[in-house]
Design an enzyme around this catalytic site. Structure first.
Site, PDB file in Angstrom:
ATOM      1  N   GLY A  12     -37.145  18.604  -4.656  1.00 52.21           N
ATOM      2  CA  GLY A  12     -38.012  19.362  -5.613  1.00 52.21           C
ATOM      3  C   GLY A  12     -39.191  18.273  -6.220  1.00 52.21           C
ATOM      4  N   HIS A  13     -39.969  18.707  -6.657  1.00 49.12           N
ATOM      5  CA  HIS A  13     -41.036  17.653  -6.621  1.00 49.12           C
ATOM      6  C   HIS A  13     -41.169  16.858  -7.855  1.00 49.12           C
ATOM      7  CE1 HIS A  13     -43.547  20.400  -9.745  1.00 49.12           C
ATOM      8  NE2 HIS A  13     -41.728  20.643 -10.270  1.00 49.12           N
TER       9      HIS A  13
END
Lengths: 328, 328, 328
Positions: A237-238
């Site tokens: 994920g970011h």
């Protein structure tokens, strides 16, 4: 490509017990190897297979040398030595240079002369491609992305805009690096997209598996350290940060903004929730869910082994009953 | 692109406490922002960071305005306001129009003049592409598919035949919409494929993550409602229906023929078995397995948090013993 | 395409109770079917829907024939019969032959004249493509790969070098067959890649889902048996062997060197650790983790059903307490 045992011993710095003139033309598993083949044996649990091997030579630790019925290459780390020997005996085809038919390279891109741009690969504006890179067919490298030397993109890899990649990174087919993170702010009539303004930075020697995805950061970058190895179908994920030489097995999902230390080993199908920190040297066994920060080093688990379904159903019923019982 | 605080306040309908003439040229995290940057603060738990911020201005709720050492933009929903402000300060590049080299468009396709068809994108017979759509490099839109206005397909997206897509949908690289569902009838010598004759219908403002897959229905359509957001590597089985504004985090698998309500939140790596119904407003926390219909609204879980492996092994042993014990 | 009931009964070897002259032009679900449609009913639990159906005919088991208000096609296996009837009523478009614009075929490749090579598909040196194969747009078939007759690669499929594929295999978009397995030997300064020198062999009638990945073997081949059906986003590690007619649902991860028997059914999101053996006819229910060899036939589970979160949290607390309690 046949090489003598003596030459292998010298080239890979190993002690040889056996005839240095014997020729090796490839590798094979200990139990299946025949004449001309090199096998490996990592420890005493394979002693029986070692005794019966028909390989011409075996890479093994010193403690097993006496048990080896054929030539032995003695190594402190037989598996790593074997990996190097196998690569020497089966060298990958050298990277071609040039541009294939159907490839499209933006005028402002800088592509090393020694690099290969495969059929229908699309290279965007301002992209930098280092020496001896190989960009496979149908890959897309979007505007502003930068690849260090000796990177290898297999087929259908997407490197999104402005992603920065070190040297010697490998991307298996279908990998996606730098797509927008999953950021949405709830509002009265649905969700508002949060612009994902960061990028992704990969160190050197990173390996990214087939169909693995790494999201770009929201305001800062997602960062993958040197030597990190991600298996297939991993999701990062970011804003995550993964430390050097951490290994992540297949089907792992890492939620946004989590920080993972260096030299960790994350087992298959593990889920890591967001905004937590995992220390250096942590091992998480397969199918576990990490819900809080974990100090390192240490081994953590929450996977449940499958048993006969009838018994399992009774177990679940008892488990659910636990919550209703008074404290004992 | 610098904008004054006064202009931002007017344009986004926010109350400004501070000098309207100060210029903002971008966004940054509260703890890392410097001069010229706008940050956000959603609640009192970030009060300490707020006190120390070096941002030029902060979007925050009224209750924190007094604690803000710099200019404040006051919002009832600071995160959503910030998302809009960030998009205003960092506007995405406008969609080009036209057809790139290597793209192939069937004669019977209808492509809006304002749309962009990227390099090596393949547009099938009878396809309709709406105004200002952007079809990225190496995308495939099969025969009969229809895209509403302002859709954005990044690289390597596949839209299968006859899929119908609303307006403003976003597809990240590697997404696959409308491949055949997993339907096989067991027979004496193996399995017989069940033809998948339905399609997929997506509403408006749907976001589909990288390498996410949505299968077409068997006899009726798979339906994804307005504003649904699917993260990366999500799998949606055939005949599913997902209600408006439901959010599905990464690595979720939804088996066939399940119906999910609107405004649900499905956590990462959740598994949902087939043929069940989840009500509106249901939250399923990460790593849970949904095995039966769940009324909404409500919060449901079955994920197990990882603990030290040695302790976990004892826990599993005790758990398995439960099923063998007499009822207490 | 309308066919009379009499013709369908003869062509598919079914007993007809009803007017052989009635025309059928398609299939539909029992509850939604109207005039001209054929539906199916597999058992007594759908008796109520059967009584109310407006279909023109229903495929059903003999025991339900008396309850059928319309024409009946009687079958010992109504679902399999329905699958065949549906394929007969909705035949897939015949495979075109030829080579599309933008496709690239190496001179040393052997492509059957009856095969179709789609736009921007890339066919490597020495590749063999069998009769009536359909290679979709943007697919990549690397050097030395071999495809039997009647294989179908949808868009963006990657078949890596030297992979061997039987007849009638189907690959959905984004599938990757034969990328390097995840083999790295730990060493003092990180990991050494272990060359992946094996390949992948697929039998006949294998179905590979969208974005599913199958790794090539290290020294021997990864082997997928005849009739195996893999759903979307499945990961099969290097050196695995999967027996004939085994079905693997979506999001399953199978670690390296595991051997799975024939006619197994692996539920969605199951994780299987490496180096173990699963017998013939084993069923593993969804969301289970297989950590040891399982004899077949048998049904095994370890998935936990989601319940209300507040109750679940108490359950987890009690569970964790178990390990600290004295044996009772």
């Amino acid at each position: 490509m046949a090489i003598t045992l003596g030459e292998l011993a010298v080239r890979f710095g190993l002690e040889l017990a056996g005839d240095p003139g014997e020729a090796i033309d490839g590798v094979a598993p200990l139990g299946a190897a025949g004449p001309g083949k090199l096998a490996f044996c990592t420890g005493p649990r394979y002693r029986k297979q070692l005794a019966a091997t028909r390989a011409t030579a075996v890479v093994l630790p010193r403690e097993l040398a006496a048990d080896c019925p054929v030539a032995a290459l003695i190594s402190e780390n037989p598996y790593a030595s074997f990996a190097r020997l196998a690569a020497g005996l089966h060298p990958p085809a050298p990277v071609k240079s040039g541009v294939a038919a159907g490839a499209q390279i933006a005028e402002s891109a800088t592509v090393a002369e020694s690099a290969w741009i495969g059929p229908c690969a699309i290279i965007g504006a301002g992209v930098v491609i280092g020496e001896r890179c190989s960009i496979g067919p149908n890959c897309v490298v979007e505007d502003g992305a930068r690849l260090g030397d000796d990177c290898r993109l297999q087929a259908g890899v997407t490197i999104c805009h402005d992603v920065a990649i070190g040297a010697r990174c490998v991307f298996k087919p279908g990998a996606v690096i730098g797509s927008d993170g999953f950021g949405f702010a709830p509002d009265v009539d649905g969700y508002v997209k949060v612009p994902q303004l960061g990028s992704v930075r990969l160190g050197n020697d990173v390996d990214v598996g087939a169909n693995t995805t790494i999201d770009r950061g929201t305001m800062e970058d997602t960062v993958i350290g040197d030597g990190v190895k991600l298996d297939n179908q991993v999701q990062v994920g970011h804003n995550c940060r993964i430390g050097a030489h951490t290994v992540v097995a297949g089907c792992v999902g890492i939620s946004g903004s989590s920080i993972i230390g260096s030299r960790c080993m994350i087992g298959g199908a593990v889920g890591i929730v967001g905004h937590l920190e995992i220390g250096d040297g942590v091992i998480v066994t397969g199918f576990s869910m990490v819900t809080q920060s974990l100090p390192g080093p240490g081994i953590y688990s929450s996977g449940l082994p499958a048993i006969e379904s009838a018994t399992w159903r009774r177990t679940v019923a008892r488990l659910h009953r636990l919550a209703r019982e008074k404290k004992s």
